[in-house]
Structures are given as C-alpha cells and as structure tokens.
Design a protein around this motif. Sequence first.
Motif, short mmCIF file in Angstrom:
data_model
loop_
_atom_site.label_atom_id
_atom_site.label_comp_id
_atom_site.label_asym_id
_atom_site.label_seq_id
_atom_site.Cartn_x
_atom_site.Cartn_y
_atom_site.Cartn_z
N ARG A 1 8.68 5.38 5.13
CA ARG A 1 8.14 6.71 5.70
C ARG A 1 9.10 7.87 4.46
O ARG A 1 8.22 9.77 4.72
N ASP A 2 9.17 7.78 4.38
CA ASP A 2 10.39 8.47 2.91
C ASP A 2 10.74 7.62 1.82
O ASP A 2 11.07 6.65 1.70
N ARG A 3 10.68 8.66 1.19
CA ARG A 3 11.06 8.14 -0.55
C ARG A 3 12.03 7.57 -0.86
O ARG A 3 12.06 7.15 -1.80
N SER A 4 13.24 7.42 0.03
CA SER A 4 14.59 7.13 0.03
C SER A 4 14.23 5.79 0.30
O SER A 4 14.38 5.53 1.12
N GLU A 5 14.85 5.18 -1.03
CA GLU A 5 15.32 4.01 -0.70
C GLU A 5 16.55 3.50 0.54
O GLU A 5 16.55 2.17 1.50
N LYS A 6 17.51 4.69 1.01
CA LYS A 6 18.57 4.18 1.74
C LYS A 6 17.41 4.67 3.30
O LYS A 6 18.26 4.09 4.52
N TYR B 1 0.83 -1.20 0.15
CA TYR B 1 -0.02 -0.08 0.16
C TYR B 1 0.68 1.09 0.28
O TYR B 1 2.30 1.60 1.19
N THR B 2 0.63 1.79 -0.99
CA THR B 2 1.38 3.27 -0.68
C THR B 2 0.77 4.70 -1.11
O THR B 2 -0.57 4.46 -1.67
N ALA B 3 0.63 5.38 0.07
CA ALA B 3 0.39 6.60 -0.48
C ALA B 3 0.99 7.59 -0.07
O ALA B 3 1.85 8.10 0.07
N ASN B 4 1.37 8.78 -1.31
CA ASN B 4 2.00 10.22 -1.43
C ASN B 4 1.69 11.01 -1.98
O ASN B 4 0.25 11.09 -2.66
N THR B 5 2.30 12.42 -1.07
CA THR B 5 1.91 13.55 -1.98
C THR B 5 3.14 14.77 -2.11
O THR B 5 3.75 14.19 -1.52
#
Length: 146
Positions: A54-59, A32-36
């Motif tokens: 909670r962060d787009r960064s894969e790291k 499940y993904t939610a973003n703005t």
Amino acid sequence: MKAITMILLTIFLGKSCTNEAQNDLTNTVIQYTANTRGFYQKIVIVNQKATISRDRSEKAPKEEITISDADWALLVGAFAKINLEEVPKLKDPTQKRFYDGAPIANLKIRYQEKDYETTDFDHGFPPKEIEKLVNKIVALAKEKEE
C-alpha cells in the motif's frame, strides 16, 4: 496420407486450445497495480499467496496472505476464461482516471515466461473480459484491509 495429416493436426490443435494447457494459474504471476496521487495498491499473486503493498516505497512492509481454497477456485475459474493473447488489446470501459475520477489501474500476467499486460484502465472499472479476475483480486486486498 491427407487423412492422417488432418487427424494429427486436429489432435494437435485440440490439445493446444484447452484451458488447462493455456491457463495454469499455479505457475503464473499476476500483478495488479492501482495508483493516483494519494492512493497506491499493488497486489501480486503467486501460487495461492497474495502480497499486498500500500506504499510506493520498496522498503515499506508488505502484507502477505494465503488465499483460501474457495477464493483460489474462483480465481482459477476467472483466469481460465481469459484469452491471454487478447489482454494487451482490451479496451477500457471508462476514462475517469483522466480527470482524477479514479486511480489508474493495470494488470500484468506472467505465464510460461511470457508477459501479458493491459493498457491502463480505471480502478474499479476493468475491461469486461478480465472483470471477474480483477474484482476478485481487489476483493482479496479489501478483506485484508478490514
């Protein structure tokens, strides 16, 4: 001969339509993904474990939780009621994401080497057919947040 064929066909169709055969959550990956612009949440559920980003960064560090037996039972029950073939056709009940009224959400299910993905919908307002499952997934992440 026709009677035997009908009996075998009935048994075969009956077996293929059972929820247990169709919806085995243990061997399924749910994402499940939610973003703005200012919000990001990705929850991946695999075999009674949830990974929350909670962060787009894969790291960026990810939170990992073990889902309780009671919560797992609720997820299994909600998942069993979903017709996977209909998931890509589900209609969004609201369009708040078009004017930044809600984050854009999406549900992906990987079951038996096949992917089922919803069209985008508003975070907090999932299609009614997957509402119980999505709300439970979001609630798991919210519990960890608090």
